[in-house]
Design a protein around this motif. Structure first.
Motif, PDB file in Angstrom:
ATOM      1  N   LEU A 102       0.864  -1.179   0.000  1.00 23.44           N
ATOM      2  CA  LEU A 102       0.000   0.000   0.000  1.00 23.44           C
ATOM      3  C   LEU A 102       0.903   1.232   0.000  1.00 23.44           C
ATOM      4  O   LEU A 102       1.797   1.351   0.838  1.00 23.44           O
ATOM      5  N   ILE A 103       0.660   2.108  -0.976  1.00 25.53           N
ATOM      6  CA  ILE A 103       1.562   3.250  -1.174  1.00 25.53           C
ATOM      7  C   ILE A 103       0.854   4.539  -0.751  1.00 25.53           C
ATOM      8  O   ILE A 103      -0.184   4.906  -1.313  1.00 25.53           O
ATOM      9  N   LEU A 104       1.434   5.244   0.216  1.00 26.16           N
ATOM     10  CA  LEU A 104       0.791   6.426   0.798  1.00 26.16           C
ATOM     11  C   LEU A 104       1.711   7.636   0.746  1.00 26.16           C
ATOM     12  O   LEU A 104       2.917   7.499   0.617  1.00 26.16           O
ATOM     13  N   GLY A 105       1.099   8.799   0.933  1.00 24.64           N
ATOM     14  CA  GLY A 105       1.926  10.004   1.058  1.00 24.64           C
ATOM     15  C   GLY A 105       1.128  11.253   0.763  1.00 24.64           C
ATOM     16  O   GLY A 105       0.014  11.189   0.231  1.00 24.64           O
ATOM     17  N   VAL A 106       1.699  12.385   1.105  1.00 22.81           N
ATOM     18  CA  VAL A 106       1.035  13.655   0.823  1.00 22.81           C
ATOM     19  C   VAL A 106       1.084  13.937  -0.681  1.00 22.81           C
ATOM     20  O   VAL A 106       1.720  13.201  -1.441  1.00 22.81           O
ATOM     21  N   ASN A 107       0.442  14.999  -1.107  1.00 26.83           N
ATOM     22  CA  ASN A 107       0.286  15.281  -2.534  1.00 26.83           C
ATOM     23  C   ASN A 107       1.621  15.513  -3.245  1.00 26.83           C
ATOM     24  O   ASN A 107       2.469  16.240  -2.744  1.00 26.83           O
ATOM     25  N   GLY A 108       1.740  14.880  -4.391  1.00 27.44           N
ATOM     26  CA  GLY A 108       2.844  15.208  -5.287  1.00 27.44           C
ATOM     27  C   GLY A 108       4.223  14.690  -4.902  1.00 27.44           C
ATOM     28  O   GLY A 108       5.225  15.080  -5.494  1.00 27.44           O
ATOM     29  N   VAL A 109       4.297  13.792  -3.933  1.00 28.18           N
ATOM     30  CA  VAL A 109       5.614  13.316  -3.486  1.00 28.18           C
ATOM     31  C   VAL A 109       6.251  12.317  -4.447  1.00 28.18           C
ATOM     32  O   VAL A 109       7.457  12.061  -4.381  1.00 28.18           O
ATOM     33  N   GLY A 110       5.411  11.744  -5.332  1.00 24.73           N
ATOM     34  CA  GLY A 110       5.962  10.780  -6.295  1.00 24.73           C
ATOM     35  C   GLY A 110       5.405   9.366  -6.135  1.00 24.73           C
ATOM     36  O   GLY A 110       6.036   8.398  -6.575  1.00 24.73           O
ATOM     37  N   LYS A 111       4.235   9.244  -5.557  1.00 28.11           N
ATOM     38  CA  LYS A 111       3.640   7.910  -5.340  1.00 28.11           C
ATOM     39  C   LYS A 111       3.437   7.154  -6.645  1.00 28.11           C
ATOM     40  O   LYS A 111       3.887   6.013  -6.808  1.00 28.11           O
ATOM     41  N   THR A 112       2.740   7.800  -7.590  1.00 30.14           N
ATOM     42  CA  THR A 112       2.381   7.113  -8.827  1.00 30.14           C
ATOM     43  C   THR A 112       3.630   6.766  -9.645  1.00 30.14           C
ATOM     44  O   THR A 112       3.756   5.650 -10.172  1.00 30.14           O
ATOM     45  N   ILE A 223       5.708   7.448   0.995  1.00 28.10           N
ATOM     46  CA  ILE A 223       6.621   8.113   0.066  1.00 28.10           C
ATOM     47  C   ILE A 223       6.936   9.510   0.604  1.00 28.10           C
ATOM     48  O   ILE A 223       6.023  10.253   0.952  1.00 28.10           O
ATOM     49  N   LEU A 224       8.199   9.838   0.646  1.00 28.69           N
ATOM     50  CA  LEU A 224       8.626  11.161   1.088  1.00 28.69           C
ATOM     51  C   LEU A 224       9.391  11.847  -0.035  1.00 28.69           C
ATOM     52  O   LEU A 224      10.196  11.218  -0.713  1.00 28.69           O
ATOM     53  N   ASP A 225       9.122  13.124  -0.198  1.00 25.42           N
ATOM     54  CA  ASP A 225       9.840  13.946  -1.174  1.00 25.42           C
ATOM     55  C   ASP A 225      11.076  14.507  -0.476  1.00 25.42           C
ATOM     56  O   ASP A 225      10.963  15.253   0.499  1.00 25.42           O
ATOM     57  N   LEU A 248       9.883   3.417   4.239  1.00 26.14           N
ATOM     58  CA  LEU A 248       9.838   4.702   3.544  1.00 26.14           C
ATOM     59  C   LEU A 248      10.455   4.552   2.156  1.00 26.14           C
ATOM     60  O   LEU A 248      11.347   3.730   1.952  1.00 26.14           O
ATOM     61  N   ILE A 249       9.939   5.348   1.231  1.00 24.27           N
ATOM     62  CA  ILE A 249      10.619   5.498  -0.054  1.00 24.27           C
ATOM     63  C   ILE A 249      10.875   6.987  -0.223  1.00 24.27           C
ATOM     64  O   ILE A 249       9.947   7.792  -0.134  1.00 24.27           O
ATOM     65  N   VAL A 250      12.122   7.352  -0.386  1.00 22.37           N
ATOM     66  CA  VAL A 250      12.479   8.765  -0.483  1.00 22.37           C
ATOM     67  C   VAL A 250      12.756   9.091  -1.946  1.00 22.37           C
ATOM     68  O   VAL A 250      13.646   8.505  -2.565  1.00 22.37           O
ATOM     69  N   THR A 251      11.968  10.019  -2.495  1.00 20.00           N
ATOM     70  CA  THR A 251      12.063  10.349  -3.914  1.00 20.00           C
ATOM     71  C   THR A 251      12.776  11.688  -4.117  1.00 20.00           C
ATOM     72  O   THR A 251      13.026  12.429  -3.161  1.00 20.00           O
ATOM     73  N   LYS A 252      13.057  11.991  -5.365  1.00 19.39           N
ATOM     74  CA  LYS A 252      13.576  13.292  -5.803  1.00 19.39           C
ATOM     75  C   LYS A 252      14.909  13.662  -5.162  1.00 19.39           C
ATOM     76  O   LYS A 252      15.211  14.836  -4.953  1.00 19.39           O
ATOM     77  N   LEU A 253      15.689  12.651  -4.836  1.00 19.50           N
ATOM     78  CA  LEU A 253      17.017  12.925  -4.279  1.00 19.50           C
ATOM     79  C   LEU A 253      17.880  13.666  -5.292  1.00 19.50           C
ATOM     80  O   LEU A 253      18.804  14.382  -4.923  1.00 19.50           O
ATOM     81  N   ASP A 254      17.554  13.486  -6.570  1.00 18.26           N
ATOM     82  CA  ASP A 254      18.339  14.137  -7.622  1.00 18.26           C
ATOM     83  C   ASP A 254      18.168  15.648  -7.623  1.00 18.26           C
ATOM     84  O   ASP A 254      19.027  16.367  -8.107  1.00 18.26           O
ATOM     85  N   GLY A 255      17.049  16.133  -7.069  1.00 16.29           N
ATOM     86  CA  GLY A 255      16.775  17.562  -7.204  1.00 16.29           C
ATOM     87  C   GLY A 255      17.051  18.350  -5.945  1.00 16.29           C
ATOM     88  O   GLY A 255      16.610  19.484  -5.822  1.00 16.29           O
ATOM     89  N   TYR A 275      13.443   2.093  -0.511  1.00  9.01           N
ATOM     90  CA  TYR A 275      13.954   2.451  -1.841  1.00  9.01           C
ATOM     91  C   TYR A 275      14.255   3.939  -1.868  1.00  9.01           C
ATOM     92  O   TYR A 275      13.692   4.708  -1.086  1.00  9.01           O
ATOM     93  N   VAL A 276      15.114   4.329  -2.780  1.00  9.90           N
ATOM     94  CA  VAL A 276      15.315   5.747  -3.046  1.00  9.90           C
ATOM     95  C   VAL A 276      15.091   6.015  -4.531  1.00  9.90           C
ATOM     96  O   VAL A 276      15.466   5.212  -5.384  1.00  9.90           O
ATOM     97  N   GLY A 277      14.469   7.155  -4.816  1.00 12.70           N
ATOM     98  CA  GLY A 277      14.210   7.564  -6.192  1.00 12.70           C
ATOM     99  C   GLY A 277      15.071   8.771  -6.525  1.00 12.70           C
ATOM    100  O   GLY A 277      15.200   9.688  -5.717  1.00 12.70           O
ATOM    101  N   PHE A 278      15.676   8.747  -7.705  1.00 15.34           N
ATOM    102  CA  PHE A 278      16.578   9.852  -8.053  1.00 15.34           C
ATOM    103  C   PHE A 278      16.418  10.254  -9.505  1.00 15.34           C
ATOM    104  O   PHE A 278      17.381  10.469 -10.224  1.00 15.34           O
ATOM    105  N   GLY A 279      15.172  10.344  -9.960  1.00 19.69           N
ATOM    106  CA  GLY A 279      14.936  10.800 -11.323  1.00 19.69           C
ATOM    107  C   GLY A 279      13.527  10.443 -11.742  1.00 19.69           C
ATOM    108  O   GLY A 279      12.825   9.697 -11.046  1.00 19.69           O
ATOM    109  N   GLU A 280      13.129  10.983 -12.894  1.00 21.29           N
ATOM    110  CA  GLU A 280      11.756  10.758 -13.352  1.00 21.29           C
ATOM    111  C   GLU A 280      11.618   9.518 -14.218  1.00 21.29           C
ATOM    112  O   GLU A 280      10.517   9.130 -14.580  1.00 21.29           O
TER     113      GLU A 280
END
Ligand code: GTP
Ligand code: MG
Length: 320
Positions: A102-112, A223-225, A248-255, A275-280
């Protein structure tokens, strides 16, 4: 495994901004001949500025052994300590078939986006992956998930916009059992942790999941931005209190230069990063490995004794 060195150099590249703002400052500090009190004070300031937060900064500073006098030794020590902090929370993940996340988070953090990446990863590992479009709230959210499903090669269960998210989840659970899926990823609408009714809706989704598949959800991932920095700690607390976040999955580390906040959040809240996300892009996701993350932050290709971007580091490859 073959993907590791490439993935590691990808992670190193993604963490460039954090490294510049944080570890490059530390290495600059270490051009001082000795670690005197001034140097330690400067180190404290760097760690706080890098968003590690007061408790974790103090923890790091307080554990520096007096025997350390060489700057280079300090760098090694910090890298090991950061690895320890990130490794501290328990990381056991229950087995499930299908494995339901189950994937949760506030708006626009990168869930989808993250779901698209996870689906792609699962499919590349030979899994049968189903996506549930339980964000029925935001216009175009369903279509966005369908596009990711196509890219990844995963099927999507969706209803109409404005429908009941719990009903979508129910159908997706049934479909994943009937079609013998290995992995079901549930996309949810972004919501502020302060919105009580939306948070209640999550509880309802959680109940539908656990009633239909015993032991599920096997993972509840927040998911955390990364650009939010340490301020994201409040999201972790609130979502955790309500839903029991397992990772936790931490996204947008690249930015962002605020990648250090991840250390503060894990240190303080003791919830593992998965997981960590570092790009689109669909491949811009790596399973989180504390030693690899610490090595990527401290990596210095020209400096002997530090892993370089080409050093194979075992990135964790657990499911999903
Ligand atoms: N640079 C970068 N951008 C990312 C990353 N992950 C997601 N994004 C971007 O962040 C934006 C929002 O991503 P979504 O996946 O739609 O976020 P969401 O949490 O599903 O958003 P809502 O459903 O509206 O709450 C998109 O433009 C993504 O391309 C990442 O790791 N790096
Ligand atoms: Mg979304």
């Amino acid at each position: 495994m073959a993907e590791h060195p490439a993935l590691f150099s990808h992670l190193v590249a993604g963490l460039r901004k954090t490294r510049e703002a944080f570890f490059d400052r530390i290495t600059h500090l270490l051009t001082r001949p000795r670690l005197d009190p001034d140097a330690l004070e400067e180190l404290e300031e760097i760690l706080i500025t890098a968003d590690l937060g007061m408790p974790t900064t103090r923890q790091l500073l307080d554990t520096i052994p007096p025997s350390i006098s060489e700057p280079e030794e300090l760098l090694h020590f910090l890298r090991d300590q950061v690895t320890d902090i990130l490794s501290a929370p328990e990381q056991s993940i229950p087995e499930g078939h299908p494995h339901v996340a189950l994937i949760l988070g506030v708006n626009g953090v990168g869930k989808t986006t993250t779901i698209g990446k996870l689906a792609f990863r699962g499919i590349r590992q030979g899994k049968r992956v189903l996506l549930a479009a339980a964000d029925t709230f935001r216009a175009a959210a369903i279509e966005q998930l369908q596009i990711w499903g196509q890219r990844a090669g995963a099927e999507v269960v969706a209803h109409q916009e404005g429908g009941d998210p719990a009903a979508v989840v129910f159908d997706a659970l049934q479909a994943s059992l009937a079609r013998e899926m290995d992995l079901l990823l549930i996309d949810t609408a972004g919501r502020l942790h302060t919105k009580k009714n939306l948070m209640e809706e999550l509880k309802k989704i959680g109940r539908v999941v656990s009633r239909n598949i015993p032991g599920a959800p096997h993972e509840t991932l927040l998911i955390l931005d990364a650009t939010t920095g340490l301020n994201a700690a409040v999201q972790v607390r609130e979502f955790h209190q309500l839903m029991g976040i397992t990772g936790l999955i931490v996204t947008k580390l690249d930015g962002t230069a605020k990648g250090g906040s991840l250390i503060g959040i894990v240190g303080e809240l003791q919830i593992p990063v998965r997981y960590v996300g570092f790009g689109e892009g669909i491949e811009d996701l790596a399973p989180f490995s504390p030693p690899a993350f610490a090595a990527a932050l401290f990596s210095r290709e020209t400096r002997p004794g530090f892993p370089s971007a080409s050093t194979p580091i075992d990135l964790d490859t657990r499911d999903p």
